[in-house]
Scaffold this motif. Structure first.
Motif, short mmCIF file in Angstrom:
data_model
loop_
_atom_site.label_atom_id
_atom_site.label_comp_id
_atom_site.label_asym_id
_atom_site.label_seq_id
_atom_site.Cartn_x
_atom_site.Cartn_y
_atom_site.Cartn_z
N ASN A 1 -16.90 -6.86 17.52
CA ASN A 1 -16.10 -7.02 18.73
C ASN A 1 -14.80 -7.78 18.46
O ASN A 1 -14.43 -8.71 19.19
CB ASN A 1 -16.92 -7.71 19.83
N VAL A 2 -14.11 -7.39 17.38
CA VAL A 2 -12.78 -7.92 17.08
C VAL A 2 -11.82 -6.73 17.05
O VAL A 2 -12.22 -5.60 16.78
CB VAL A 2 -12.72 -8.71 15.75
N PRO A 3 -10.54 -6.95 17.34
CA PRO A 3 -9.59 -5.84 17.35
C PRO A 3 -9.43 -5.20 15.96
O PRO A 3 -9.37 -5.91 14.96
CB PRO A 3 -8.27 -6.49 17.79
N PHE A 4 -9.38 -3.88 15.95
CA PHE A 4 -9.03 -3.16 14.72
C PHE A 4 -7.53 -2.91 14.78
O PHE A 4 -7.03 -2.32 15.73
CB PHE A 4 -9.80 -1.85 14.60
N LEU A 5 -6.81 -3.37 13.75
CA LEU A 5 -5.35 -3.30 13.78
C LEU A 5 -4.77 -2.06 13.13
O LEU A 5 -3.65 -1.67 13.45
CB LEU A 5 -4.76 -4.55 13.12
N GLY A 6 -5.49 -1.44 12.22
CA GLY A 6 -4.97 -0.23 11.61
C GLY A 6 -5.33 -0.09 10.14
O GLY A 6 -6.01 -0.93 9.57
N GLU A 7 -4.83 1.00 9.57
CA GLU A 7 -5.11 1.36 8.18
C GLU A 7 -3.82 1.34 7.36
O GLU A 7 -2.82 1.90 7.79
CB GLU A 7 -5.69 2.77 8.10
N ILE A 8 -3.88 0.72 6.20
CA ILE A 8 -2.77 0.76 5.25
C ILE A 8 -3.17 1.72 4.14
O ILE A 8 -4.23 1.56 3.54
CB ILE A 8 -2.49 -0.64 4.65
N PRO A 9 -2.34 2.73 3.85
CA PRO A 9 -2.70 3.66 2.78
C PRO A 9 -2.55 3.06 1.40
O PRO A 9 -1.80 2.09 1.20
CB PRO A 9 -1.71 4.81 2.98
N LEU A 10 -3.27 3.63 0.45
CA LEU A 10 -3.06 3.33 -0.97
C LEU A 10 -1.84 4.16 -1.36
O LEU A 10 -1.91 5.38 -1.43
CB LEU A 10 -4.31 3.75 -1.77
N ASP A 11 -0.72 3.49 -1.56
CA ASP A 11 0.56 4.19 -1.65
C ASP A 11 1.40 3.60 -2.79
O ASP A 11 1.62 2.39 -2.83
CB ASP A 11 1.28 4.03 -0.31
N MET A 12 1.85 4.46 -3.68
CA MET A 12 2.64 3.98 -4.82
C MET A 12 3.95 3.36 -4.38
O MET A 12 4.44 2.42 -5.01
CB MET A 12 2.87 5.12 -5.81
N ASP A 13 4.55 3.86 -3.27
CA ASP A 13 5.80 3.28 -2.80
C ASP A 13 5.59 1.85 -2.28
O ASP A 13 6.47 1.00 -2.44
CB ASP A 13 6.42 4.15 -1.70
N ILE A 14 4.45 1.58 -1.66
CA ILE A 14 4.16 0.21 -1.22
C ILE A 14 4.09 -0.71 -2.43
O ILE A 14 4.68 -1.78 -2.46
CB ILE A 14 2.85 0.14 -0.39
N ARG A 15 3.36 -0.27 -3.45
CA ARG A 15 3.25 -1.08 -4.67
C ARG A 15 4.60 -1.30 -5.32
O ARG A 15 4.98 -2.41 -5.65
CB ARG A 15 2.29 -0.42 -5.67
N LYS A 16 5.37 -0.23 -5.45
CA LYS A 16 6.66 -0.31 -6.13
C LYS A 16 7.64 -1.21 -5.36
O LYS A 16 8.25 -2.10 -5.95
CB LYS A 16 7.25 1.09 -6.29
N THR A 17 7.78 -1.00 -4.07
CA THR A 17 8.74 -1.79 -3.30
C THR A 17 8.31 -3.25 -3.20
O THR A 17 9.15 -4.15 -3.21
CB THR A 17 8.95 -1.21 -1.89
N THR A 18 7.01 -3.50 -3.16
CA THR A 18 6.51 -4.87 -3.13
C THR A 18 6.82 -5.56 -4.45
O THR A 18 7.30 -6.70 -4.46
CB THR A 18 4.99 -4.89 -2.86
N ASP A 19 6.56 -4.89 -5.56
CA ASP A 19 6.86 -5.47 -6.88
C ASP A 19 8.34 -5.76 -7.04
O ASP A 19 8.72 -6.71 -7.73
CB ASP A 19 6.40 -4.53 -8.00
N GLU A 20 9.19 -4.96 -6.41
CA GLU A 20 10.64 -5.15 -6.50
C GLU A 20 11.15 -6.19 -5.50
O GLU A 20 12.33 -6.52 -5.49
CB GLU A 20 11.36 -3.82 -6.25
N GLY A 21 10.27 -6.69 -4.64
CA GLY A 21 10.68 -7.67 -3.64
C GLY A 21 11.46 -7.06 -2.49
O GLY A 21 12.19 -7.75 -1.79
N LYS A 22 11.28 -5.76 -2.28
CA LYS A 22 11.97 -5.04 -1.20
C LYS A 22 10.91 -4.40 -0.31
O LYS A 22 10.48 -3.28 -0.58
CB LYS A 22 12.88 -3.97 -1.78
N PRO A 23 10.46 -5.10 0.72
CA PRO A 23 9.37 -4.57 1.55
C PRO A 23 9.63 -3.13 2.00
O PRO A 23 10.75 -2.75 2.32
CB PRO A 23 9.35 -5.51 2.76
N ILE A 24 8.56 -2.35 2.02
CA ILE A 24 8.68 -0.93 2.35
C ILE A 24 9.23 -0.71 3.76
O ILE A 24 9.91 0.28 4.01
CB ILE A 24 7.34 -0.20 2.14
#
Length: 145
Positions: free
Chosen positions: A85-108
């Protein structure tokens, strides 16, 4: 943790922080969800509102054929949120662009704002803001443009 100036009693970091609420992030596997449940239980015991549960690495979209693969399973966090009984906020995909932009310090959400990953983060942020309002919790003013 012991902190000078706060008496000799044992203090936890959550005792000293101004907390608006907790967001729990888990992958969909059963073992990870056990830890998520423990985290929710811990925050509830110290009266920290649970703003919601996020499922990370929920699915993978093949960049070549667009086939969706549920590498770690899917919907485990959604089912757990419903059960607890807690809110479900959503799903984050396993995504190479998320990994890449995060590693570069540039949020997706800034570097590729129209991507599936960025849209997932934006929708989750909106839900968190809504939950902060519904919990009548005073927090910092956050503007999403």
């Amino acid at each position: 943790m012991y902190v000078h100036g706060f008496s000799s009693k044992r203090r936890h970091s959550y005792d000293m922080a101004w907390t608006y609420g907790a967001v729990i992030v888990s992958t969909p596997q059963d073992l990870a969800l056990i830890d998520a449940k423990r985290g929710i239980d811990m925050f509830q015991k110290v009266s920290v509102p649970i703003l919601g549960l996020i499922e990370n690495m929920s699915f993978f979209v093949c960049p070549k054929c667009s086939t969706i693969s549920e590498v770690f399973g899917r919907h485990g966090a959604k089912e757990t949120a419903s059960h607890l009984n807690v809110p479900f906020l959503g799903e984050i995909p396993l995504d190479m662009d998320i990994r890449k932009t995060t590693d570069e310090g540039k949020p997706i959400v800034i570097s590729i704002p129209s991507s599936v990953g960025a849209q997932a983060y934006i929708e989750i942020a909106k839900k968190i803001l809504g939950n902060l309002d519904s919990e009548d919790v005073k927090g910092p003013k956050i503007i999403i443009e």
